[in-house]
Write a protein that holds these residues in place. Structure first.
Motif: not given
Length: 253
Positions: A35-53
């Motif tokens: 989940c986006a909120e989990m990634i933001e708070h729990c994986f602070p070094r992760q920088r996910p790329v947003r895509i639409s498909a």
């Protein structure tokens, strides 16, 4: 896994006290890793790329338990179950095309290797899978039931045909599942559909098996089983795939 990631400084376990949403089906009782909120708070070094498909919004980021070169996880922004449909197939083909055909895109069905079946996600790698060396018309030579769509009929027709075939397979029995892989040239992608049964998720020699294994890779994550890896050969791979073959007759494409 969470403890190992925390020791590596990748995962912040302090986020578990932040009241983030938890799916009741998660036996670990932790916020959803995808989940986006989990990634933001729990994986602070992760920088996910947003895509639409495929009519969905996705987040693409490095897979922390990588199994291959450039191993990426692509998760739906919306928290939804891991189910394959025409839109998921369309997204897989579109993502493959947008990488110039360089990335293989895979899907693990719930009960067929998906480790987080309560959140829709795909995986990608630039590695070539052994299944890609299987010549046209030789699907019945593969130890695991396989059907391929798209190369001759074009991407849109291939998606429609694969979606219909998967729907019929899953409707025939509540235990039926699939693993999927899209590879090939960017303009002529091939959708590989591996037929699975959620009641046969594992091999006696390999343990749980997902799309990497369905595509012919031998993946071992337990150091105690290294001797199995060291004696692995074609016969062992075929035996492992036979272990997870559904018992029911396989329909024609």
């Amino acid at each position: 896994m969470a403890a190992e990631l925390a020791r590596a400084g990748i995962y912040d376990p302090g986020c578990e006290a932040m009241g983030l949403p938890i799916d009741p089906r998660d036996p670990a009782g932790r916020p959803c890793f995808l989940c986006a909120e989990m990634i933001e708070h729990c994986f602070p070094r992760q920088r996910p790329v947003r895509i639409s498909a495929g009519g969905r919004n996705w987040l693409a980021g490095a897979n922390f338990a990588w199994l291959a070169a450039n191993h990426v996880t692509v998760s739906s922004v919306r928290h939804e179950d891991q189910e394959a449909d025409g839109a998921v197939l369309e997204a897989m083909v579109e993502i493959h095309r947008r990488t110039g055909g360089v990335f293989r895109v895979i899907f693990n069905g719930a009960g067929a290797g998906a480790s987080i079946p309560w959140h829709l996600h795909l995986q990608m790698t630039t590695d070539t899978f052994p299944i890609e060396g299987l010549g046209p018309g030789r699907e019945n030579d593969y130890p695991l039931p396989l059907r391929r769509f798209g190369a001759a009929s074009g991407p849109a027709a291939g998606v429609a045909a694969a979606d219909e075939f998967i729907g019929e397979w899953e409707a025939a029995d509540p235990g039926h599942r699939v693993n999927l892989m899209v590879a090939g040239e960017a303009g002529a992608p091939v959708i590989h559909v591996f037929l699975r049964d959620g009641r046969r998720p594992a091999s006696a020699v390999m343990g749980d098996m997902a799309s990497f294994e369905a595509c012919g890779d031998l993946v071992f994550d337990d150091p105690a089983r290294r001797e199995v890896f060291e004696r692995a050969d074609l016969a062992l791979a075929r035996r492992a795939l036979a272990d997870i073959t559904p018992r029911e007759p396989v329909p024609e494409a």
